[in-house]
Design a protein around this motif. Structure first.
Motif, PDB file in Angstrom:
ATOM      1  N   ASP A 168       0.829  -1.202   0.000  1.00  0.00           N
ATOM      2  CA  ASP A 168       0.000   0.000   0.000  1.00  0.00           C
ATOM      3  C   ASP A 168       0.868   1.259   0.000  1.00  0.00           C
ATOM      4  OD1 ASP A 168      -2.334  -1.499   0.036  1.00  0.00           O
ATOM      5  OD2 ASP A 168      -2.441  -1.528   2.227  1.00  0.00           O
ATOM      6  N   ALA A 225       2.306   1.719  -3.527  1.00  0.00           N
ATOM      7  CA  ALA A 225       1.341   2.278  -4.476  1.00  0.00           C
ATOM      8  C   ALA A 225       1.109   3.764  -4.220  1.00  0.00           C
ATOM      9  CB  ALA A 225       0.025   1.506  -4.388  1.00  0.00           C
ATOM     10  N   ALA A 226       1.026   4.144  -2.929  1.00  0.00           N
ATOM     11  CA  ALA A 226       0.851   5.558  -2.598  1.00  0.00           C
ATOM     12  C   ALA A 226       2.055   6.382  -3.037  1.00  0.00           C
ATOM     13  CB  ALA A 226       0.619   5.710  -1.095  1.00  0.00           C
ATOM     14  N   VAL A 281       3.940   5.765  -5.622  1.00  0.00           N
ATOM     15  CA  VAL A 281       3.840   5.935  -7.070  1.00  0.00           C
ATOM     16  C   VAL A 281       2.908   7.093  -7.404  1.00  0.00           C
ATOM     17  CG1 VAL A 281       3.107   4.865  -9.230  1.00  0.00           C
ATOM     18  CG2 VAL A 281       4.392   3.528  -7.554  1.00  0.00           C
ATOM     19  N   ASP A 282       1.774   7.173  -6.713  1.00  0.00           N
ATOM     20  CA  ASP A 282       0.851   8.294  -6.939  1.00  0.00           C
ATOM     21  C   ASP A 282       1.536   9.630  -6.656  1.00  0.00           C
ATOM     22  OD1 ASP A 282      -1.344   6.799  -7.749  1.00  0.00           O
ATOM     23  OD2 ASP A 282      -2.113   6.559  -5.715  1.00  0.00           O
ATOM     24  N   GLU A 283       2.279   9.708  -5.560  1.00  0.00           N
ATOM     25  CA  GLU A 283       2.968  10.947  -5.211  1.00  0.00           C
ATOM     26  C   GLU A 283       4.026  11.303  -6.248  1.00  0.00           C
ATOM     27  OE1 GLU A 283       5.666  12.912  -1.625  1.00  0.00           O
ATOM     28  OE2 GLU A 283       5.211  10.760  -1.604  1.00  0.00           O
ATOM     29  N   ASP A 323       4.133  10.441  -9.335  1.00  0.00           N
ATOM     30  CA  ASP A 323       3.425  10.854 -10.539  1.00  0.00           C
ATOM     31  C   ASP A 323       3.068  12.338 -10.447  1.00  0.00           C
ATOM     32  OD1 ASP A 323       1.769  10.545 -12.979  1.00  0.00           O
ATOM     33  OD2 ASP A 323       0.100  10.778 -11.581  1.00  0.00           O
ATOM     34  N   ARG A 324       2.526  12.759  -9.301  1.00  0.00           N
ATOM     35  CA  ARG A 324       2.153  14.168  -9.122  1.00  0.00           C
ATOM     36  C   ARG A 324       3.370  15.086  -9.157  1.00  0.00           C
ATOM     37  NH1 ARG A 324      -1.103  11.793  -5.078  1.00  0.00           N
ATOM     38  NH2 ARG A 324       0.339  12.513  -3.450  1.00  0.00           N
ATOM     39  N   ARG A 329       0.237   0.088 -10.295  1.00  0.00           N
ATOM     40  CA  ARG A 329      -0.156   1.498 -10.240  1.00  0.00           C
ATOM     41  C   ARG A 329       0.582   2.314 -11.296  1.00  0.00           C
ATOM     42  NH1 ARG A 329      -4.090   4.186 -10.248  1.00  0.00           N
ATOM     43  NH2 ARG A 329      -4.059   6.274  -9.350  1.00  0.00           N
ATOM     44  N   LEU A 355      -0.970   4.501 -14.561  1.00  0.00           N
ATOM     45  CA  LEU A 355      -0.720   5.932 -14.704  1.00  0.00           C
ATOM     46  C   LEU A 355       0.117   6.278 -15.941  1.00  0.00           C
ATOM     47  CD1 LEU A 355       0.140   6.751 -10.982  1.00  0.00           C
ATOM     48  CD2 LEU A 355      -1.936   7.457 -12.215  1.00  0.00           C
TER      49      LEU A 355
END
Length: 362
Positions: free
Chosen positions: A64, A67-68, A70-72, A74-75, A96, A100
């Motif tokens: 988890d 994955a979080a 990766v989101d960060e 990406d941003r 993830r 994206l």
């Protein structure tokens, strides 16, 4: 390296287990290799006319959290992801990242099914688990071990390794008995092993706990004097293994991904990594360096564009520390894969636990 605002750098996100319960020693080696690769790439002019910048995130082996991260990343505008050691975290990151459209070059995680379906943007340098563990099975068979016990913790990775060994040994009349580490503890593992026909115990368990106490218990049990202890996942590669176990940790065969002899690049990088780490670099550090070498080449050739990097995996042709790196689609993995990383079975020499012996190549 610092995270700076603006477009003056090419940002590469890095995933690594830097705190527990992740294998933080492996994470430090991975990050050292990545950092050395970026230092050299920037010294040669960077990529796309700009320096590379690392955005490092600690996964602690948590899917988890990976994955979080990766989101960060990406941003924050990362053009690619590098790293990760633990397969469970790498799987989450790969899924993830692919969703994206963020290219991910996985350095070290070996689980065959790193993605559930073919992934356009995911590539890997480490060999798939099936290749490495079959080579380990060949070593065991060659040494006369057909009946194994595995001291196992619950994990997708350990379960996959158990299946691979069982399938590989079965045609030779071999068997694999699973010993439940959480239920038995070190003493119970010794009792179960002494009551079985197994001639080898493989540690499919975390380091230092519970692997180190199990090794100590087996080494001190007179009933198990002739039993081989093995650690296919590579725990004895790291200095903490020898520091904690001394001679008890010698003669424990493990998998690592190094050639028999490093070439000029590998030798030069080995010196730099040794200075950076203050210790001998593990194969994981070389995987980290090679990851950046590949990404830097692709970024120079195709620009700092995510889609262009993902399309360019089959164009990879990079001199790595452990050989020439080219990527191909490998059946059964669903991702771009270096088909030819070197595979060794090695151990620490009982006469000098600081020295490694190569027992088998495959």
């Amino acid at each position: 390296m610092t995270e700076t605002e603006g477009r003056e750098t090419v940002r590469i996100g890095v995933l690594a287990p830097l705190t527990r319960p992740g294998w933080d020693e492996a994470g430090r080696h991975l990050l050292a290799g990545i950092e050395e690769g970026v230092r050299e790439a920037n010294g040669a002019g960077g990529a796309d006319g700009r320096p590379l910048e690392l955005l490092v995130r600690d996964t602690a082996a948590d899917p988890d959290r990976a994955a979080a991260a990766v989101d960060e990343l990406d941003r924050l505008g990362a053009v690619a992801l590098a790293g990760e050691y633990h397969s469970v975290a790498a799987r989450a990151a790969a899924a993830r990242a692919d969703a994206l459209g963020l290219p991910f070059l996985c350095s070290s995680a070996v689980l065959d099914a790193l993605t559930d379906s073919p992934a356009h943007g995911v590539a890997r340098l480490a060999p798939p688990q099936s290749r490495g563990w079959r080579a380990y099975g060949d070593f065991l068979l060659g040494a006369g071990h057909r009946h194994l016990a595995v001291a196992a913790q619950p994990s997708v990775y350990w379960a996959a390794g158990t299946r691979l060994l069982r399938d590989h040994l079965a045609p030779h009349g071999g068997t694999v008995t699973v010993l439940d580490v959480p239920a038995l503890g070190p003493g119970g593992v010794c009792d179960a092993l002494a009551g079985s026909d197994a001639t080898a115990l493989l540690l499919l368990a975390g380091h230092p706990e519970p692997a180190v106490p199990i090794v100590r218990a087996v080494r001190r049990d007179p009933r198990l004097a002739g039993t081989l202890v093995g650690a296919p996942a590579g725990q004895p590669e790291f200095a903490s293994w020898a520091e904690l176990l001394g001679t008890d940790g010698a003669a424990v065969p493990f998998l690592r991904y190094l050639p028999d002899r490093l070439g000029p690049l590998g030798t030069r990088v080995e010196r730099a990594l040794r200075a950076r780490l203050g210790a001998a670099p593990s194969f994981v550090a070389f995987e980290g360096y090679d990851t950046i070498a590949v990404l830097a080449d692709l970024l120079r050739a195709h620009g700092a564009d995510r889609a262009a990097v993902a399309r360019a995996w089959p164009d990879t042709d990079t001199e790595g520390t452990r050989g020439r790196i080219r990527l191909a689609r490998t059946p059964g993995t669903g991702l771009w894969q270096w088909p030819e990383p070197p595979v060794q079975v090695a151990d620490r020499d009982p006469a000098d636990p600081a020295r490694f012996r190569v027992l088998h190549t495959g």
